[in-house]
Design a protein around this motif. Sequence first.
Motif, mmCIF file in Angstrom:
data_model
loop_
_atom_site.group_PDB
_atom_site.id
_atom_site.type_symbol
_atom_site.label_atom_id
_atom_site.label_comp_id
_atom_site.label_asym_id
_atom_site.label_seq_id
_atom_site.Cartn_x
_atom_site.Cartn_y
_atom_site.Cartn_z
ATOM 1 N N ILE A 296 0.864 -1.183 0.085
ATOM 2 C CA ILE A 296 -0.072 0.063 -0.048
ATOM 3 C C ILE A 296 0.948 1.048 -0.079
ATOM 4 O O ILE A 296 0.579 2.249 -0.739
ATOM 5 N N ARG A 297 1.627 1.233 0.778
ATOM 6 C CA ARG A 297 2.742 2.459 0.934
ATOM 7 C C ARG A 297 3.437 2.375 -0.263
ATOM 8 O O ARG A 297 3.562 3.797 -1.113
ATOM 9 N N GLU A 298 3.868 1.387 -0.956
ATOM 10 C CA GLU A 298 4.532 1.598 -2.536
ATOM 11 C C GLU A 298 3.683 1.919 -3.419
ATOM 12 O O GLU A 298 3.850 2.943 -4.353
ATOM 13 N N LEU A 299 2.305 1.684 -3.540
ATOM 14 C CA LEU A 299 1.593 2.277 -4.642
ATOM 15 C C LEU A 299 0.871 3.302 -4.573
ATOM 16 O O LEU A 299 0.751 3.966 -5.400
ATOM 17 N N ILE A 300 0.861 3.687 -3.424
ATOM 18 C CA ILE A 300 0.396 5.223 -3.054
ATOM 19 C C ILE A 300 1.519 6.083 -3.047
ATOM 20 O O ILE A 300 1.235 7.223 -3.810
ATOM 21 N N SER A 301 2.672 5.762 -3.140
ATOM 22 C CA SER A 301 3.890 6.506 -3.101
ATOM 23 C C SER A 301 4.066 6.941 -4.687
ATOM 24 O O SER A 301 4.420 8.049 -5.161
ATOM 25 N N ASN A 302 3.743 5.934 -5.637
ATOM 26 C CA ASN A 302 3.765 5.932 -7.034
ATOM 27 C C ASN A 302 2.864 7.183 -7.396
ATOM 28 O O ASN A 302 3.021 7.707 -8.387
ATOM 29 N N ALA A 303 1.722 6.635 -6.840
ATOM 30 C CA ALA A 303 0.589 7.585 -7.311
ATOM 31 C C ALA A 303 0.834 9.003 -6.942
ATOM 32 O O ALA A 303 0.502 9.755 -7.537
ATOM 33 N N SER A 304 1.185 9.274 -5.851
ATOM 34 C CA SER A 304 1.530 10.608 -5.234
ATOM 35 C C SER A 304 2.757 11.139 -6.238
ATOM 36 O O SER A 304 2.653 12.383 -6.565
ATOM 37 N N ASP A 305 3.739 10.487 -6.535
ATOM 38 C CA ASP A 305 4.609 10.976 -7.602
ATOM 39 C C ASP A 305 4.110 11.166 -8.921
ATOM 40 O O ASP A 305 4.415 12.327 -9.432
ATOM 41 N N ALA A 306 3.215 10.746 -9.360
ATOM 42 C CA ALA A 306 2.619 11.015 -10.604
ATOM 43 C C ALA A 306 1.642 12.191 -10.494
ATOM 44 O O ALA A 306 1.609 12.823 -11.379
ATOM 45 N N ILE A 307 1.191 12.390 -9.548
ATOM 46 C CA ILE A 307 0.249 13.776 -9.183
ATOM 47 C C ILE A 307 1.292 14.831 -9.064
ATOM 48 O O ILE A 307 1.110 15.922 -9.672
ATOM 49 N N ASP A 308 2.280 14.639 -8.495
ATOM 50 C CA ASP A 308 3.513 15.768 -8.239
ATOM 51 C C ASP A 308 3.819 16.148 -9.625
ATOM 52 O O ASP A 308 3.910 17.260 -9.929
ATOM 53 N N LEU B 171 -7.658 -1.554 5.684
ATOM 54 C CA LEU B 171 -7.010 -0.374 4.589
ATOM 55 C C LEU B 171 -6.756 0.999 5.152
ATOM 56 O O LEU B 171 -5.818 1.429 5.159
ATOM 57 N N ARG B 172 -8.016 1.275 6.049
ATOM 58 C CA ARG B 172 -7.853 2.533 6.482
ATOM 59 C C ARG B 172 -6.394 2.760 7.547
ATOM 60 O O ARG B 172 -5.949 3.913 7.630
ATOM 61 N N GLN B 173 -6.292 1.810 8.339
ATOM 62 C CA GLN B 173 -5.110 1.665 9.285
ATOM 63 C C GLN B 173 -3.706 1.767 8.462
ATOM 64 O O GLN B 173 -2.850 2.352 9.001
ATOM 65 N N ALA B 174 -3.785 1.059 7.244
ATOM 66 C CA ALA B 174 -2.627 1.039 6.499
ATOM 67 C C ALA B 174 -2.197 2.232 5.853
ATOM 68 O O ALA B 174 -1.338 2.750 5.927
ATOM 69 N N ILE B 175 -3.314 3.017 5.472
ATOM 70 C CA ILE B 175 -3.297 4.221 4.871
ATOM 71 C C ILE B 175 -2.819 5.373 5.690
ATOM 72 O O ILE B 175 -1.883 6.073 5.545
ATOM 73 N N THR B 176 -3.547 5.052 6.940
ATOM 74 C CA THR B 176 -3.126 6.120 8.034
ATOM 75 C C THR B 176 -1.676 6.069 8.496
ATOM 76 O O THR B 176 -0.968 6.858 8.726
ATOM 77 N N LYS B 177 -1.144 4.713 8.344
ATOM 78 C CA LYS B 177 0.335 4.523 8.955
ATOM 79 C C LYS B 177 1.117 4.871 7.942
ATOM 80 O O LYS B 177 2.405 5.558 8.385
ATOM 81 N N TYR B 178 1.119 4.773 6.902
ATOM 82 C CA TYR B 178 2.015 4.889 5.766
ATOM 83 C C TYR B 178 1.885 6.196 4.932
ATOM 84 O O TYR B 178 3.048 6.703 4.372
ATOM 85 N N SER B 179 0.726 6.888 4.786
ATOM 86 C CA SER B 179 0.697 7.903 3.915
ATOM 87 C C SER B 179 -0.080 8.995 4.400
ATOM 88 O O SER B 179 -0.694 10.012 3.739
ATOM 89 N N ASP B 180 -0.290 9.174 5.833
ATOM 90 C CA ASP B 180 -0.704 10.296 6.485
ATOM 91 C C ASP B 180 -0.211 11.502 5.843
ATOM 92 O O ASP B 180 -0.768 12.652 5.953
ATOM 93 N N HIS B 181 1.074 11.637 5.603
ATOM 94 C CA HIS B 181 1.781 12.606 5.571
ATOM 95 C C HIS B 181 2.014 13.184 3.990
ATOM 96 O O HIS B 181 2.335 14.152 3.472
ATOM 97 N N ILE B 182 1.234 12.408 3.215
ATOM 98 C CA ILE B 182 1.474 12.956 1.556
ATOM 99 C C ILE B 182 0.363 13.748 1.234
ATOM 100 O O ILE B 182 -0.614 13.952 2.219
#
Length: 635
Positions: A31-43, A192-203
Amino acid sequence: MSAQVHGFQTEVNKLLKLLANSLYSNKEVFIRELISNASDAIDKLHFLALTDPELTKDDPVLRIRIRADKDTNTLTISDNGLGMTMQEACDNLGTIAKSGTEAFIAGMSDDAVKNSQLIGQFGVGFYSAFIVADKVTVLTRSAKVGAEEGVRWESTGEGTYTSETIKRDQRGTDVILHLKDDAKDFLDTWTLRQAITKYSDHISTPVELYEEKFEAPKEGEENKDEKKEKVFEYVQVNNAQALWTRPAKEIKDEEYKSFYQHLCQDYQDPMTWSHNRVEGELEYTSLLFIPQVAPWDLFNRDNKHGLKLFVQRVFIMDDAEQFLPNYLRFVKGLVDTNSLPLNVSRELLQESSVTRKLKKALTKRALSMIEKLSADKEKYAKFIAQFGNVLKEGPVEDYSNREAVLKLLRFASTHNDNSVQDVSLADYISRMPKEQSKIYYLTAESYQAASSSPYLETFKKKGIEVLLMWDRIDEWLMGNVTEFDGKEFVAVTASDLKLGDLADKEEEKRTQEAEKEHKDIIERIKKVLGDKVSDVKVSSRLVDSPSCVVGEQGHMLTAQMRRLLEATGQQIPEEKYILEINPTHPLIVKAAEEIDESCFAKWAELIYAQALLADQGALKDPSAFVKCMNELLIG
């Protein structure tokens, strides 16, 4: 267009087999890796839209969405970022350009295999999808092309993938994971909510989760038994505020650690960090981190490094190396400034006065961070073990901060009976006797060679501490640094060894008398060795050893430096040494008693060869040395 079948790059095949056949202790890392990739695409899209607003005109609100579908057993991670063309999809998803992949695969220990977070360190995060999925479908369309040029990419991770052109109305990317039976818990909203909060709250991009909407019952409906149809909607889960823009006192350590792992694609917590905001003529925010472990390619000269650059909170570029000197290339993080234009390029950065000012300020900030870390001896020992040799480049590269960097270096010394490099130059000076005015050091091929070197004998006898160095960079460092805190560096191998007030006047007198007393053996050795040496003298530095060699005054190349240059293929001219002898040593005494000149010649050759061996660790003609020694032993 019908779907085309392609074979994965060899490195991808190896990686996928590793993922498919390994048990991981932390599957949710995908989840961290795929959200990170998505965030890079948006940046990236956000940056391009600054000069081409048409790119986001049809869908201006940038976001990442995650949706679980229990009926189809799929989990979809979507973004409306830059998206990919067919060529980009095949390049990005079918091959791995990053040369570290082989090193990653080769370096996976049994324990590391169990920890899937390691993949993020090597930039292969997309493939983490195969930890939980037996098939991955990617639907994407670049913001730069029309709806008719959408792409469908699909693979089961078994050696091939298919790609085809499709019609896709929206830009961006959907990554659809067809989950394995043992990964169905990722269809649960709470998981899913727990994982997103854990890894991607700062995005800084909103991450929205598709979940059931619970409404409070209307008045008079509390006791009604009629079934209501479930209503779902996308709900923002993360904080979606750039972490570095928040006041440092409001940010928890765990948030910094999580942000570091996302920003730097590292699976461990940082060793330390520094968050700083400056206002005034130069306005910027910096967030700098030091990793726990040096990257595998730290000493690769072609390795890209540097900070992430943001201008007015807009991501501009990765690896902006202009903001820190090369010897601080292990420092990770970002700088966000309002003092540069949004359309700044690498070329403009190189020429900008703002860049030079930022580099000066960030360098001091990084050195200050390292100095604070040095207060924790245990942590700093780990830092030195990982990054000490890189830091040693600093005093030569960065003259303006030379003293500050020298203060941070650590060495082994004769003060301790081990090879631990924990002695600072300040420590050394604090232990110097009043009459000592120099800092003495010795470079050698290894700690063992340094600690047992005959050049240390007189220093050990006098109780004078000597810094011991054996790393390849030490020769280069000491060849370019002359002093610290007003104290001159002096090699104990120097022919004109400067002991100053440490010199024993009685010893000097005895050495001069010994020169006269043993004039005969000195002349005999000179005659035998001839042009092999530039001179033969009585030594004032030897106590237990029979002989040693030293370079002539002005001699630039130590034995260690000579070896390094020869290893690079450079032609090094033959050099003559001064042979120093200890006339009271039994070996020298025995040689002096030899009447037969042919036998004495063998003793002279042996004495010289031993000195060369002790200094250089090897001889050009070892067989001749062995033959000479055997003849003398046999008699």
